[in-house]
Enzyme design. Structure first.
Site, PDB file in Angstrom:
ATOM      1  CB  ILE A  63      29.263  43.384  37.914  1.00 18.10           C
ATOM      2  CG1 ILE A  63      28.941  42.961  39.352  1.00 18.10           C
ATOM      3  CG2 ILE A  63      29.508  42.166  37.053  1.00 18.10           C
ATOM      4  CD1 ILE A  63      27.664  42.076  39.462  1.00 18.10           C
ATOM      5  CB  SER A  64      33.527  44.917  41.575  1.00 20.25           C
ATOM      6  OG  SER A  64      33.495  46.289  41.258  1.00 20.25           O
ATOM      7  CD  GLN A  65      38.317  39.120  41.921  1.00 19.31           C
ATOM      8  OE1 GLN A  65      38.921  40.167  42.107  1.00 19.31           O
ATOM      9  NE2 GLN A  65      38.896  37.951  41.950  1.00 19.31           N
TER      10      GLN A  65
END
Ligand code: SAH
Length: 223
Positions: A63-65
């Site tokens: 899951i992206s930052q």
């Protein structure tokens, strides 16, 4: 962790990671405020959900930052009537943020298990303007084109031409281009006359794009 605590964590994420780094679009901030990120991480990681980094979501994906999600969302300037294509559904967090800002979001995921899991989550959360597609999105999704905005959350070897073709006049495309290590985030805009302009934004680190116009395993590793 109780819901009130998570709301506090979310507010802290906004002030410490997002606003402090220069994201100022009120609609983007409201969208980030309204999506419960803890629902998008894997079970057991809820306490980590608001940390300033990507998190593993299984199948070698992340899951992206939060900041990168906010940055890409701000750069792509979503309008309420927009139809958006999100390539690389993953956890669904980016698609969820987009769905708060746009009319309709199509999101396509290469790993069938992730596509299924995330489609179920959207149902559970009643995010009704998101359609999850299982398949290779490296060449976009021509079936629902044109799009006002296209976001890709995996690093491509180059700008896939079909994505530019699938942009509506006035459309925007944002994607990381480059190999393992780091990539350049590029913003491509198509004006109402159909002319295309490309801008380099910031340096980023994403997982590789797979599929027909993506990286083959050996190539990605050898860079
Ligand atoms: N937007 C996601 C980020 C997920 S990481 C989030 O908010 O959590 C990138 C995702 O792109 C991974 O789930 C990976 O499986 C997917 N992906 C890689 N190549 C793809 C392709 N060709 N088509 C669709 N999805 C792809």
């Amino acid at each position: 962790m109780k819901n009130v605590d998570q709301e506090k964590n979310r507010e802290q994420m906004l002030s410490n990671q997002i606003i402090r780094r220069g994201i100022s679009d009120a609609r983007v901030l409201d969208a980030m405020r309204s999506v419960p990120r803890e629902e998008f991480v894997v079970a057991g990681d809820e306490n980590e959900a608001y940390q300033d980094r990507p998190l593993p979501i299984g199948h070698n994906q992340t899951i992206s930052q939060p900041y990168i999600v906010a940055y890409m969302t701000e750069q792509i300037r979503i309008q309420p009537d927009d139809v958006v294509l999100d390539i690389g559904t993953g956890s669904g967090y980016q698609a969820a943020i987009l769905s708060r800002l746009a009319k309709q979001v199509y999101t396509i995921e290469y790993v069938p298990e992730l596509a299924k899991r995330t489609a179920k989550l959207f149902e559970h959360l009643h995010y009704e303007n998101i359609t999850v597609i299982e398949g290779d999105g490296s060449g976009g999704y021509p079936e629902r084109a044109p799009y006002d905005a296209i976001l890709m959350a995996a690093a491509a070897p180059g700008i896939p031409e079909p994505l530019v073709e699938q942009l509506a006049p006035g459309g925007r495309l944002i994607l990381p281009v480059g190999g393992s290590g780091s990539q350049i985030l590029k913003l491509i805009t198509k004006n109402t006359q159909g002319q295309v302009n490309t801008e380099n934004l910031i340096s980023v680190v994403f997982v590789p794009l797979r599929g027909g116009l993506g990286w083959q395993d050996e190539e990605w590793r050898s860079l």
